[in-house]
Design a protein around this motif. Sequence first.
Motif, PDB file in Angstrom:
ATOM      1  N   GLU A 138      10.125  -9.073  -1.471  1.00 20.04           N
ATOM      2  CA  GLU A 138      10.277 -10.418  -0.820  1.00 20.04           C
ATOM      3  C   GLU A 138      11.493 -10.192  -0.068  1.00 20.04           C
ATOM      4  O   GLU A 138      11.326 -10.881   0.946  1.00 20.04           O
ATOM      5  N   HIS A 139      12.266  -9.463  -0.285  1.00 24.11           N
ATOM      6  CA  HIS A 139      13.579  -8.973   0.592  1.00 24.11           C
ATOM      7  C   HIS A 139      12.890  -8.456   1.887  1.00 24.11           C
ATOM      8  O   HIS A 139      13.499  -8.866   3.139  1.00 24.11           O
ATOM      9  N   ARG A 140      12.087  -7.710   2.054  1.00 22.94           N
ATOM     10  CA  ARG A 140      11.610  -6.983   3.147  1.00 22.94           C
ATOM     11  C   ARG A 140      11.020  -8.170   4.013  1.00 22.94           C
ATOM     12  O   ARG A 140      11.039  -8.173   5.242  1.00 22.94           O
ATOM     13  N   LEU A 141       9.988  -8.822   3.337  1.00 24.28           N
ATOM     14  CA  LEU A 141       9.384 -10.016   4.122  1.00 24.28           C
ATOM     15  C   LEU A 141      10.452 -10.879   4.649  1.00 24.28           C
ATOM     16  O   LEU A 141      10.161 -11.501   5.876  1.00 24.28           O
ATOM     17  N   GLU A 142      11.572 -11.324   4.040  1.00 23.65           N
ATOM     18  CA  GLU A 142      12.582 -12.142   4.632  1.00 23.65           C
ATOM     19  C   GLU A 142      13.226 -11.600   5.740  1.00 23.65           C
ATOM     20  O   GLU A 142      13.293 -12.266   6.757  1.00 23.65           O
ATOM     21  N   ILE A 143      13.380 -10.399   5.644  1.00 22.53           N
ATOM     22  CA  ILE A 143      14.142  -9.656   6.816  1.00 22.53           C
ATOM     23  C   ILE A 143      13.091  -9.489   7.930  1.00 22.53           C
ATOM     24  O   ILE A 143      13.684  -9.843   9.176  1.00 22.53           O
ATOM     25  N   LYS A 177       0.920  -0.963  -0.198  1.00 20.30           N
ATOM     26  CA  LYS A 177       0.033   0.006   0.072  1.00 20.30           C
ATOM     27  C   LYS A 177       0.851   1.194  -0.120  1.00 20.30           C
ATOM     28  O   LYS A 177       0.595   2.211  -0.459  1.00 20.30           O
ATOM     29  N   ARG A 178       2.098   1.140   0.543  1.00 22.96           N
ATOM     30  CA  ARG A 178       3.002   2.373   0.935  1.00 22.96           C
ATOM     31  C   ARG A 178       3.591   2.501  -0.575  1.00 22.96           C
ATOM     32  O   ARG A 178       3.928   4.047  -0.747  1.00 22.96           O
ATOM     33  N   GLY A 179       3.612   1.970  -1.441  1.00 24.19           N
ATOM     34  CA  GLY A 179       3.971   2.255  -2.872  1.00 24.19           C
ATOM     35  C   GLY A 179       5.525   2.319  -3.166  1.00 24.19           C
ATOM     36  O   GLY A 179       6.342   2.188  -2.110  1.00 24.19           O
ATOM     37  N   GLY A 180       5.931   2.458  -4.174  1.00 27.26           N
ATOM     38  CA  GLY A 180       7.482   2.312  -4.558  1.00 27.26           C
ATOM     39  C   GLY A 180       8.155   1.313  -4.494  1.00 27.26           C
ATOM     40  O   GLY A 180       9.436   1.370  -4.144  1.00 27.26           O
ATOM     41  N   ILE A 181       7.605  -0.004  -4.325  1.00 33.74           N
ATOM     42  CA  ILE A 181       8.313  -1.199  -4.080  1.00 33.74           C
ATOM     43  C   ILE A 181       8.350  -2.196  -5.036  1.00 33.74           C
ATOM     44  O   ILE A 181       6.915  -2.420  -5.629  1.00 33.74           O
ATOM     45  N   THR A 182       9.290  -2.614  -5.608  1.00 35.68           N
ATOM     46  CA  THR A 182       9.409  -3.660  -6.444  1.00 35.68           C
ATOM     47  C   THR A 182       9.141  -5.197  -5.718  1.00 35.68           C
ATOM     48  O   THR A 182       9.213  -5.171  -4.736  1.00 35.68           O
ATOM     49  N   PRO A 183       8.616  -6.307  -6.821  1.00 33.47           N
ATOM     50  CA  PRO A 183       8.436  -7.370  -6.202  1.00 33.47           C
ATOM     51  C   PRO A 183       9.700  -7.913  -5.408  1.00 33.47           C
ATOM     52  O   PRO A 183       9.704  -8.579  -4.374  1.00 33.47           O
ATOM     53  N   GLU A 184      10.880  -7.752  -5.916  1.00 35.36           N
ATOM     54  CA  GLU A 184      12.193  -8.039  -5.357  1.00 35.36           C
ATOM     55  C   GLU A 184      12.393  -7.657  -4.087  1.00 35.36           C
ATOM     56  O   GLU A 184      12.565  -8.209  -2.933  1.00 35.36           O
ATOM     57  N   VAL A 185      12.083  -6.077  -3.938  1.00 36.41           N
ATOM     58  CA  VAL A 185      12.251  -5.548  -2.755  1.00 36.41           C
ATOM     59  C   VAL A 185      11.251  -6.114  -1.581  1.00 36.41           C
ATOM     60  O   VAL A 185      11.560  -6.221  -0.581  1.00 36.41           O
TER      61      VAL A 185
END
Length: 193
Positions: free
Chosen positions: A143-148, A133-141
């Motif tokens: 996945e990376h953020r969920l992993e973190i 919802k916050r926007g400005g996020i690619t699918p890779e980013v």
Amino acid sequence: MGLLVIISSPSGGGKDVVINTLLKHLPRSARLISTTTRPPRPDNKEGVDYFFITRDEFERRIAADEFLEYNIYANNYYGTPRAYLEKMLASYDIVLSQIEVNGKHNLDKLNIKNLSIFMLPDDINNLRKRIAKRGGITPEVMEHRLEIAQKEIAASVDYDYRIVNVEGKLPETIDKIEKIILKRLEETSILDN
Ligand code: 5GP
């Protein structure tokens, strides 16, 4: 000397809203603004959400030993300037910081006293929706953020408090955090001085 309060949560965990509301409710409180190399999001303001600087400048400041702690998160640097934290603790009773788990552990190693609160998501899918919802996020980013996020949740066991932020119940979460901070202030009798 103020109380340093660390409020951590995984990316998209709602700590911005929590901190902004606490700032309105708690007297003599201020936000500790971090420095980052992450590009500003559409609604981010320089000097309000972060101090946004280049990677070169951040590395120059690391070399000059200006950061009390810093961390690389999703390929960007985030850090707390030493002199700035000292100034804030001297000027306010409550200093609210949104550093993540590594930053908190580094402050502990330096024996910097703090009250630490970790906001746990009730459901990883809700977290995914909020980050999107916050926007400005690619699918890779994403996945990376969920992993973190999964790693951060595992590493948050030694926080003073862990609070589940139930979807749709943010006011209750804020209320709980506010009570925890006021209780700690009372214990340290900062309010009386
Ligand atoms: P965001 O890009 O979502 O604003 O922040 C990414 C992560 O960096 C969040 O988990 C946030 O808690 C963390 N962060 C923000 N400022 C600092 C800081 O000064 N030091 C450290 N170690 N982490 C920070």
